[in-house]
Design a protein around this motif. Structure first.
Motif, short mmCIF file in Angstrom:
data_model
loop_
_atom_site.label_atom_id
_atom_site.label_comp_id
_atom_site.label_asym_id
_atom_site.label_seq_id
_atom_site.Cartn_x
_atom_site.Cartn_y
_atom_site.Cartn_z
N VAL A 51 0.83 -1.21 0.00
CA VAL A 51 0.00 0.00 0.00
C VAL A 51 0.87 1.26 0.00
O VAL A 51 0.59 2.23 -0.71
CB VAL A 51 -0.95 -0.02 1.21
N ILE A 52 1.94 1.25 0.78
CA ILE A 52 2.85 2.40 0.81
C ILE A 52 3.49 2.61 -0.56
O ILE A 52 3.57 3.75 -1.06
CB ILE A 52 3.92 2.22 1.90
N VAL A 56 3.22 5.89 -2.97
CA VAL A 56 4.44 6.54 -3.47
C VAL A 56 4.42 6.61 -4.99
O VAL A 56 4.74 7.65 -5.59
CB VAL A 56 5.70 5.80 -2.96
N ALA A 57 4.05 5.51 -5.64
CA ALA A 57 3.97 5.50 -7.10
C ALA A 57 2.94 6.50 -7.61
O ALA A 57 3.16 7.20 -8.61
CB ALA A 57 3.63 4.09 -7.59
N PRO A 261 -10.33 -0.27 -1.37
CA PRO A 261 -10.41 -1.30 -2.42
C PRO A 261 -11.78 -1.38 -3.06
O PRO A 261 -11.89 -1.69 -4.26
CB PRO A 261 -10.06 -2.59 -1.66
N ALA A 262 -12.83 -1.12 -2.29
CA ALA A 262 -14.17 -1.17 -2.87
C ALA A 262 -14.34 -0.11 -3.95
O ALA A 262 -14.91 -0.38 -5.03
CB ALA A 262 -15.21 -0.96 -1.76
N PHE A 263 -13.83 1.09 -3.70
CA PHE A 263 -13.98 2.16 -4.69
C PHE A 263 -13.01 2.01 -5.86
O PHE A 263 -13.32 2.45 -6.97
CB PHE A 263 -13.79 3.52 -4.01
N VAL A 313 -6.32 -4.29 -4.42
CA VAL A 313 -7.55 -4.60 -3.67
C VAL A 313 -7.26 -5.60 -2.55
O VAL A 313 -7.70 -5.41 -1.40
CB VAL A 313 -8.62 -5.14 -4.64
N VAL A 314 -6.52 -6.67 -2.85
CA VAL A 314 -6.19 -7.66 -1.83
C VAL A 314 -5.34 -7.04 -0.72
O VAL A 314 -5.56 -7.31 0.47
CB VAL A 314 -5.47 -8.87 -2.47
N SER A 315 -4.40 -6.19 -1.08
CA SER A 315 -3.51 -5.57 -0.08
C SER A 315 -4.31 -4.67 0.86
O SER A 315 -4.11 -4.72 2.08
CB SER A 315 -2.41 -4.77 -0.78
#
Length: 333
Positions: A51-52, A56-57, A261-263, A313-315
């Motif tokens: 996620v981090i 950053v990306a 993740p839902a959005f 989404v999984v993360s």
């Protein structure tokens, strides 16, 4: 009573249990305990790193485009063959185009996916903030006030849940975009399209947060600190936002990580239906939509955005689950 000489105390052999007793009395705050539980969860730590890197990306995307390191709009027709597929054995992969080029047009796939991460993040974060804000405010008011106020907010939640969001988006998209551009003078194109999606997702996605916060407030309003605030003459607004809100940060944080993740998935689905941000502005959703027709001829072009959406989404889901378990005071029992 005879006192023990000081020299005898200094020369006493250390008791191995002394260090254990010193550590036993050391207290830890609830935050320290939660962080210790979170660090033990290896899956959540891996999800946090992903996620981090995603954030950053997303932040670096526009910077790299401005520095001309990435160019998601430049067309390379010389890299496209007669069959509309990239020239070369590996889908046009070169040192200049690490993920190849887009079939039919020849735009750099890495540049489009990288900038697509930025746009998808902006949509997901903005919609999550709106949904969490509305849900927290209405949840606190409904849970603390009770009575007819709680009943009215409950009926509003039922009404919002009764609306089919997908059909509403498809039906209201032309009217909503016209209102944004003509009434509120929002620039046409990607900005208006993105803002419309953010508003619909945020304004129709707060109901779960409101119900969760309402349930928490029903328990908190019976606590002693709320009674003390009432005795000191605190206003309802102060009790809502100064007494109750600081005790709700854990479910709010967990809800936010689960909204993201839902959005992101919702934006991808809406792009497939042609309602979200449209090309040439890249998002992960519209890149995936465009890649479907080339899935058999250019597998990497289809696989890269699909895998990235699934990974994100999984993360976020694993991170939300890890935070929920870590912030549970009974997690170690």
């Amino acid at each position: 009573m005879t006192a023990t000489p000081l020299n005898e105390l200094e020369g006493r052999t250390p008791d191995p249990d002394d260090e254990f007793r010193a550590q036993a009395v050391e207290s830890k705050s609830p935050t320290q305990l939660a962080m210790a539980r979170f660090r033990k969860d290896k899956k959540s730590m891996v999800a946090l790193v992903i996620v981090i890197l995603y954030f950053v990306a997303a932040i670096l995307g526009p910077i790299l485009v401005a520095a001309d390191v990435l160019n998601p709009l430049k067309i390379h027709p010389d890299l496209i063959g007669p069959d509309a597929l990239p020239i070369g054995k590996w889908w046009g992969i070169t040192w200049d185009h690490p993920l190849g080029v887009e079939p039919g047009i020849g735009r750099d796939v890495l540049s489009r996916i990288w900038l697509g991460i930025t746009y998808s993040l902006v949509v997901a974060v903005s919609a999550s903030i709106i949904a969490v804000f509305i849900g927290v405010v209405l949840g606190i008011i409904a849970g603390f006030s009770g009575g007819w106020t709680d009943s009215v907010i409950g009926r509003i939640i039922d009404l919002v849940l009764a609306f089919p969001q997908t059909l509403l988006l498809l039906a209201a998209a032309p009217v909503g975009l016209a209102v944004l551009t003509e009434t509120f003078h929002v620039p046409e194109g990607a900005i208006a399209q993105g803002l419309f999606v953010v508003l619909v997702l945020g304004l129709f996605g707060w109901t779960g947060t409101a119900r969760l916060i309402r349930g928490q407030v029903l328990s908190l309003r019976e606590r002693e600190f709320v009674d003390a605030a009432k005795l000191f003459g605190a206003s309802k607004r102060r009790i809502w936002f100064k007494e109750l809100l600081p005790n709700l940060w854990a479910p709010i944080l967990i809800t936010f990580t689960l909204y993201m993740p839902a959005f992101i998935s919702a934006e991808a689905a809406l792009s497939y239906l042609g309602v979200s941000v449209r090309p040439p502005t890249p998002t992960l959703g519209n890149i995936l939509k465009d890649s479907i027709q080339y899935a058999s001829g250019d597998f990497l072009y289809f696989f890269a955005p699909a895998f990235l959406i699934a990974l994100i989404v999984v993360s976020f889901n694993l991170l939300g689950d890890g935070l929920r378990d870590a912030l549970d005071p009974k997690g170690d029992r």
